[in-house]
Write an enzyme that holds these catalytic residues in place. Structure first.
Site, PDB file in Angstrom:
ATOM      1  N   THR A  11     -98.027   7.045  37.386  1.00  0.00           N
ATOM      2  CA  THR A  11     -98.148   7.460  35.990  1.00  0.00           C
ATOM      3  C   THR A  11     -97.699   6.076  35.098  1.00  0.00           C
ATOM      4  O   THR A  11     -98.708   6.040  34.327  1.00  0.00           O
ATOM      5  CB  THR A  11     -97.066   8.534  35.876  1.00  0.00           C
ATOM      6  N   LYS A 100     -85.012   3.036  35.065  1.00  0.00           N
ATOM      7  CA  LYS A 100     -83.625   3.108  34.743  1.00  0.00           C
ATOM      8  C   LYS A 100     -82.691   3.274  35.923  1.00  0.00           C
ATOM      9  O   LYS A 100     -81.440   2.807  35.661  1.00  0.00           O
ATOM     10  CB  LYS A 100     -83.320   4.687  33.863  1.00  0.00           C
ATOM     11  N   GLU A 124     -86.772  -1.690  27.680  1.00  0.00           N
ATOM     12  CA  GLU A 124     -87.116  -0.763  26.533  1.00  0.00           C
ATOM     13  C   GLU A 124     -87.343   0.718  27.000  1.00  0.00           C
ATOM     14  O   GLU A 124     -86.762   1.637  26.508  1.00  0.00           O
ATOM     15  CB  GLU A 124     -87.969  -1.260  25.651  1.00  0.00           C
ATOM     16  N   VAL A 127     -84.792   3.800  28.460  1.00  0.00           N
ATOM     17  CA  VAL A 127     -83.908   4.836  27.609  1.00  0.00           C
ATOM     18  C   VAL A 127     -84.875   5.490  26.366  1.00  0.00           C
ATOM     19  O   VAL A 127     -85.376   4.550  25.777  1.00  0.00           O
ATOM     20  CB  VAL A 127     -82.723   4.207  26.985  1.00  0.00           C
ATOM     21  N   GLY A 129     -87.767   6.773  26.559  1.00  0.00           N
ATOM     22  CA  GLY A 129     -89.101   6.556  26.556  1.00  0.00           C
ATOM     23  C   GLY A 129     -89.776   5.782  25.724  1.00  0.00           C
ATOM     24  O   GLY A 129     -89.602   4.420  25.585  1.00  0.00           O
ATOM     25  N   GLU A 185     -89.034  13.342  36.896  1.00  0.00           N
ATOM     26  CA  GLU A 185     -88.998  12.285  37.713  1.00  0.00           C
ATOM     27  C   GLU A 185     -89.461  12.902  39.255  1.00  0.00           C
ATOM     28  O   GLU A 185     -89.626  13.986  39.446  1.00  0.00           O
ATOM     29  CB  GLU A 185     -87.435  11.963  38.229  1.00  0.00           C
ATOM     30  N   LYS A 200     -79.221   6.603  31.948  1.00  0.00           N
ATOM     31  CA  LYS A 200     -79.665   6.330  30.462  1.00  0.00           C
ATOM     32  C   LYS A 200     -78.252   6.127  29.829  1.00  0.00           C
ATOM     33  O   LYS A 200     -78.352   5.024  28.853  1.00  0.00           O
ATOM     34  CB  LYS A 200     -80.495   7.052  29.782  1.00  0.00           C
ATOM     35  N   GLY A 298     -93.478  10.693  29.634  1.00  0.00           N
ATOM     36  CA  GLY A 298     -94.964  10.897  29.580  1.00  0.00           C
ATOM     37  C   GLY A 298     -95.719   9.530  29.698  1.00  0.00           C
ATOM     38  O   GLY A 298     -94.868   8.379  29.367  1.00  0.00           O
TER      39      GLY A 298
HETATM   40  N1  HSE Z   1     -87.979  12.169  33.843  1.00  0.00           N
HETATM   41  C1  HSE Z   1     -87.748  11.372  32.512  1.00  0.00           C
HETATM   42  C2  HSE Z   1     -87.629  12.233  31.443  1.00  0.00           C
HETATM   43  C3  HSE Z   1     -88.830  10.395  32.317  1.00  0.00           C
HETATM   44  O1  HSE Z   1     -87.858  13.586  31.717  1.00  0.00           O
HETATM   45  O2  HSE Z   1     -86.782  12.145  30.272  1.00  0.00           O
HETATM   46  C4  HSE Z   1     -88.296   9.310  31.106  1.00  0.00           C
HETATM   47  O3  HSE Z   1     -87.135   8.803  31.455  1.00  0.00           O
END
Ligand code: HSE
Length: 406
Positions: A11, A100, A124, A127, A129, A185, A200, A298
């Site tokens: 992804t 992370k 970057e 944490v 996204g 995840e 994070k 995403g």
């Molecule tokens: N699984 C994580 C979330 C992905 O939903 O925030 C982004 O770190």
């Protein structure tokens, strides 16, 4: 020309290739030179993919190519990803990642390796996204002593909690939808049990304190215990339930770091952060509060942050720009000594006993209890966690659930 290798064409990896391709002109304008993806490392082949000719299966090809100056590690995990990252940094190749788990576990060592080899380890996207948070903390809030960071750092759980609250949706169904949307995840337990937010939190806390924060020592609780009944109670009280990362740097330098569902008022700035969005409130001693908001998960939002790191590496060849943190371990506050108020839910038959255990019979009015159906919810007075736990232990199964108030 800056030549890049992308490790893992899932992804995020495919998102990085897409961002670098679609925004090629803007990016080369900002970098001053073209950024080109020369290799994509994956176990699989991708027949028909526009980049199929870049797919390779042997990491050594990348390592031995002196023209590769930046590697994007978007494989995830702490096995091969760790080995490849170390080898790349030792070869003087900068590494940009969204991983992370790896940053939280080995960030201290990898940052030191990057400094030693005059390259960069940038993360970057690990944490918040797509939110430009770490760079802002490191490069913009430089005149501040950061006192606290309170954040919604996991898109999947925020999405689930929002749907449960607004649409009374079934937990399992919403989780499935989050997975389909590419938020969750690979193992969604990491999201719903709070481990992702914990990692994070460790990264943010390390950056804020300048010391290593061990994720394993952070008190962590997920959202699997939060029920519709809890939302019913919260809505009657004008409160929201959010999975929060709470980081505070005490006056004595000790660090409080907790990940758990919290009840917060509708007026709290984080209360309006919904769906997959993340929100982070950073409190500095001069600035006061400043808030960051954006897509926390995403494909493209995460990839955009990785691509921004690639650009940073391209602009700073031979120079380490990420200070990171030292090997010294941050000292954590013992959460059991922390004073909080709690919301407690119990069945209506034992409501009086449970309430009395916390208020000693004199505070029924102060507890703001509400009876609905066969259940009763109320607030406790502020008390140390260890006292609260001790009372709950004695009450056994009478306490159905409890959530801290922020
Ligand atoms: N699984 C994580 C979330 C992905 O939903 O925030 C982004 O770190």
């Amino acid at each position: 020309m800056v030549n890049v290798a992308v490790l893992g064409y899932g992804t995020v990896g495919s998102g990085v290739v897409e961002v670098l391709g679609r925004n090629r002109e803007q990016i080369s304008g900002k970098t001053g030179e073209e950024i080109q993806v020369r290799y994509i490392l994956d176990l699989r082949d991708f027949p028909g993919d526009p980049y199929e000719d870049r797919v390779v299966h042997d990491f050594n090809l990348i390592l031995e190519d002196a023209e590769i100056s930046v590697v994007c590690e978007t494989m995830g995990g702490v096995g091969a990803a760790y080995q490849f990252t170390k080898q790349a940094l030792m070869a003087g190749k900068s590494v940009c990642t969204s991983n992370k788990e790896l940053v939280a576990m080995h960030g201290t060592e990898l940052l030191a390796l990057a400094a030693e080899h005059h390259c960069n380890y940038l993360f970057e996207a690990s944490v918040g996204g797509g939110i430009p948070l770490l760079r802002t903390i490191q490069n913009s809030l430089t005149a501040e002593r950061i006192q606290a960071v309170t954040g919604i750092l996991n898109g999947t759980t925020n999405y689930i909690l929002t749907k449960m609250e607004k649409e009374h949706a079934d937990y399992g169904e919403v989780l499935k939808k989050a997975q389909e949307l590419g938020y969750a995840e690979r193992n969604p337990e990491a999201d719903v049990e709070g481990h992702d937010t914990c990692r994070k939190t460790a990264i943010l806390a390390s950056l804020v304190t300048g010391k290593t924060v061990d994720a394993a020592k952070i008190e962590t609780e997920g959202i699997t215990g939060v029920t519709q009944a809890d939302f019913d109670f919260a809505s009657k009280k004008g409160l929201r339930i959010k999975l929060l990362s709470v980081i505070k740097v005490e006056e004595d330098g000790k660090l409080l770091a907790v990940v758990a569902p919290f009840l917060l008022t509708e007026e709290h700035p984080l209360a309006v952060v919904e769906d997959v969005f993340n929100g982070v409130l950073v409190t500095g001693n001069m600035l006061g509060d400043t808030m960051f908001y954006g897509r926390g998960a995403g494909k493209l939002p995460t990839a955009s942050a990785v691509a921004a790191d690639v650009i940073d590496c391209a602009r700073n060849r031979g120079r380490t720009v990420m200070e990171g943190w030292s090997r010294e371990e941050a000292e954590l506050v013992d959460i059991k000594e922390l004073k909080s108020r709690f919301y407690v839910r119990t069945s209506s038959d034992c409501a009086e006993t449970v309430e009395e255990a916390f208020w000693g019979g004199e505070g029924a009015a102060a507890s703001e209890g509400i009876l609905w159906g066969k259940e009763y919810g109320f607030f406790t007075p502020a008390m140390k966690e260890k006292e609260f736990d001790e009372k709950c232990r004695k009450l056994g199964e009478m306490v159905l659930s409890r959530i801290r108030l922020l």
